[in-house]
Motif scaffolding. Structure first.
Motif, PDB file in Angstrom:
ATOM      1  N   ARG A   1      -8.734  -0.599   0.414  1.00  0.00           N
ATOM      2  CA  ARG A   1      -9.429   0.632   0.794  1.00  0.00           C
ATOM      3  C   ARG A   1      -9.478   1.643  -0.336  1.00  0.00           C
ATOM      4  NH1 ARG A   1      -7.075   1.500   6.961  1.00  0.00           N
ATOM      5  NH2 ARG A   1      -8.284  -0.180   7.927  1.00  0.00           N
ATOM      6  N   VAL A   2      -8.606   1.478  -1.332  1.00  0.00           N
ATOM      7  CA  VAL A   2      -8.611   2.355  -2.507  1.00  0.00           C
ATOM      8  C   VAL A   2      -9.321   1.633  -3.634  1.00  0.00           C
ATOM      9  CG1 VAL A   2      -7.172   3.540  -4.193  1.00  0.00           C
ATOM     10  CG2 VAL A   2      -6.478   3.478  -1.796  1.00  0.00           C
TER      11      VAL A   2
ATOM     12  N   GLY B   1       0.791  -1.210   0.000  1.00  0.00           N
ATOM     13  CA  GLY B   1       0.000   0.000   0.000  1.00  0.00           C
ATOM     14  C   GLY B   1       0.828   1.268   0.000  1.00  0.00           C
TER      15      GLY B   1
ATOM     16  N   ARG C   1      -4.167  12.208  -6.230  1.00  0.00           N
ATOM     17  CA  ARG C   1      -3.179  11.239  -5.768  1.00  0.00           C
ATOM     18  C   ARG C   1      -1.788  11.807  -6.036  1.00  0.00           C
ATOM     19  NH1 ARG C   1      -3.611   5.309  -6.066  1.00  0.00           N
ATOM     20  NH2 ARG C   1      -5.453   5.618  -7.378  1.00  0.00           N
TER      21      ARG C   1
ATOM     22  N   PRO D   1      -6.492   0.623  -6.978  1.00  0.00           N
ATOM     23  CA  PRO D   1      -5.078   0.734  -6.594  1.00  0.00           C
ATOM     24  C   PRO D   1      -4.149   0.450  -7.764  1.00  0.00           C
ATOM     25  CG  PRO D   1      -5.960  -1.371  -5.863  1.00  0.00           C
ATOM     26  CD  PRO D   1      -7.127  -0.580  -6.412  1.00  0.00           C
TER      27      PRO D   1
ATOM     28  N   THR E   1      -0.719 -10.531  -6.531  1.00  0.00           N
ATOM     29  CA  THR E   1      -1.370  -9.608  -5.597  1.00  0.00           C
ATOM     30  C   THR E   1      -2.616 -10.269  -5.022  1.00  0.00           C
ATOM     31  OG1 THR E   1      -2.642  -8.582  -7.391  1.00  0.00           O
ATOM     32  CG2 THR E   1      -0.587  -7.504  -6.748  1.00  0.00           C
TER      33      THR E   1
ATOM     34  N   LEU F   1      -2.876  -6.078  -0.539  1.00  0.00           N
ATOM     35  CA  LEU F   1      -3.404  -4.722  -0.411  1.00  0.00           C
ATOM     36  C   LEU F   1      -4.703  -4.755   0.368  1.00  0.00           C
ATOM     37  CD1 LEU F   1      -2.796  -3.556  -4.088  1.00  0.00           C
ATOM     38  CD2 LEU F   1      -1.356  -3.082  -2.092  1.00  0.00           C
TER      39      LEU F   1
ATOM     40  N   ILE G   1      -6.101  -8.855  -2.624  1.00  0.00           N
ATOM     41  CA  ILE G   1      -6.751  -7.650  -2.124  1.00  0.00           C
ATOM     42  C   ILE G   1      -7.787  -8.035  -1.086  1.00  0.00           C
ATOM     43  CG2 ILE G   1      -8.187  -5.661  -2.733  1.00  0.00           C
ATOM     44  CD1 ILE G   1      -6.842  -5.607  -5.441  1.00  0.00           C
TER      45      ILE G   1
ATOM     46  N   THR H   1       3.223  -1.529   5.023  1.00  0.00           N
ATOM     47  CA  THR H   1       1.977  -0.777   5.032  1.00  0.00           C
ATOM     48  C   THR H   1       2.270   0.674   5.407  1.00  0.00           C
ATOM     49  OG1 THR H   1       1.589  -1.441   7.340  1.00  0.00           O
ATOM     50  CG2 THR H   1       0.566  -2.770   5.617  1.00  0.00           C
TER      51      THR H   1
ATOM     52  N   VAL I   1      -7.685  10.100  -2.178  1.00  0.00           N
ATOM     53  CA  VAL I   1      -7.755   9.381  -3.443  1.00  0.00           C
ATOM     54  C   VAL I   1      -9.201   9.063  -3.798  1.00  0.00           C
ATOM     55  CG1 VAL I   1      -7.051   7.285  -4.672  1.00  0.00           C
ATOM     56  CG2 VAL I   1      -5.442   8.423  -3.121  1.00  0.00           C
ATOM     57  N   ASP I   2      -9.979   8.628  -2.816  1.00  0.00           N
ATOM     58  CA  ASP I   2     -11.388   8.291  -3.016  1.00  0.00           C
ATOM     59  C   ASP I   2     -12.273   9.205  -2.176  1.00  0.00           C
ATOM     60  OD1 ASP I   2     -10.960   6.093  -4.763  1.00  0.00           O
ATOM     61  OD2 ASP I   2     -10.396   4.851  -3.050  1.00  0.00           O
TER      62      ASP I   2
ATOM     63  N   ARG J   1       5.747  -1.110  -3.354  1.00  0.00           N
ATOM     64  CA  ARG J   1       5.811  -1.312  -4.807  1.00  0.00           C
ATOM     65  C   ARG J   1       7.266  -1.430  -5.265  1.00  0.00           C
ATOM     66  NH1 ARG J   1       3.856  -0.588  -9.883  1.00  0.00           N
ATOM     67  NH2 ARG J   1       1.704  -0.584  -9.209  1.00  0.00           N
TER      68      ARG J   1
END
Length: 255
Positions: free
Chosen positions: A44-45, A18, A182, A48, A55, A41, A57, A82, A165-166, A23
């Motif tokens: 929450r986004v 996250g 972002r 992403p 990955t 992840l 989620i 995180t 972001v959201d 990354r």
């Protein structure tokens, strides 16, 4: 003549991700054939940016669920990369290490350091920031994320600019403008933002890193005070690294 069998990766690294560092770590590990990397992840986004490698989620279902996933998937290393304020996930990772014996590293970028011209006040929580905020200004740039906006919902006399972001949900302050964006952000952009909205106080978490740091420089130039929420401590006994390079060294050296 039979073909040579492909060697299996020596390590399966689970990255609790996250962050930019998560990354970058996944990118570095993906090029190593001796490592299988999975990034988890929180979800929450809404959209992403997915790192290389595998990955997943969503949550694990608590400590027991995380420990079970580690065992079932033959994870040999766990890196908690995180957000520095994802306190519950860091606690779950520490408890899962105790249950499974799989080594855990906390990858945390260094926090921000105030410069001589900065006007910073450190607080221990969002609630403390909300309690002090009316004494610092009436037009606040709130960059603490959408999840904690309910903490400021009772402040009816303060106008808030919130960047996330959201879109936020749940209780929010009544005088609110939301900016969906972002990072990384630029100093020129942050200067313009503070001036256009006549911001007189900035509220932020000590997240560290360069992607969102320009707001601090812009506040310094404008003489705007900053309320800074201290980051929670890494769980006791967990190994720590402050860079991707240090995390890579740990992954390669830990028994």
């Amino acid at each position: 003549m039979s073909a040579e069998p492909h060697s299996l990766p020596a390590h399966h690294v689970l990255i609790l991700g996250g962050t930019t560092e998560a990354r970058q770590l996944a990118e570095a590990l993906e090029s190593d054939p001796s490592v299988h990397v999975t990034t988890s992840l929180a979800g929450r986004v809404a959209a992403p940016a997915l790192p290389p490698g595998d990955t997943r989620i969503g949550g694990f279902g608590g400590i027991a669920g995380l420990a079970a996933w580690i065992i079932v998937n033959d994870v040999t290393r766990v890196v908690d990369a995180t957000h520095p304020f994802a306190e519950q996930m860091s606690f779950h990772a520490s408890e899962a290490e105790a249950l499974t014996g799989v080594p855990l590293l906390a990858l945390r970028r260094p926090g921000w350091t105030p410069q001589p011209a900065d006007d910073w006040t450190f607080v221990d929580s969002l609630a403390d920031a909300a309690a002090l905020l009316p004494g610092f200004g009436t037009r606040a740039f709130l960059t603490t994320g959408r999840m904690g906006l309910h903490t400021f919902a009772h402040l009816t006399d303060t106008w808030f600019l919130v960047r996330s972001v959201d879109p936020p949900d749940g209780p929010v302050p009544p005088r609110l403008e939301v900016l969906l964006d972002r990072g990384p952000f630029t100093l020129a952009g942050e200067r313009e933002l503070l001036a256009r909205h006549r911001i007189d106080v900035l509220v932020t978490k000590d997240s560290g890193g360069s992607a969102t740091a320009p707001k601090l420089a812009a506040a310094r130039e404008a003489g705007i005070p900053v309320l800074v929420v201290r980051r929670p401590a890494v769980p006791q006994g967990v190994a720590e690294a402050d860079s991707v390079a240090a995390a890579l060294r740990w992954i390669g050296s830990v028994d």
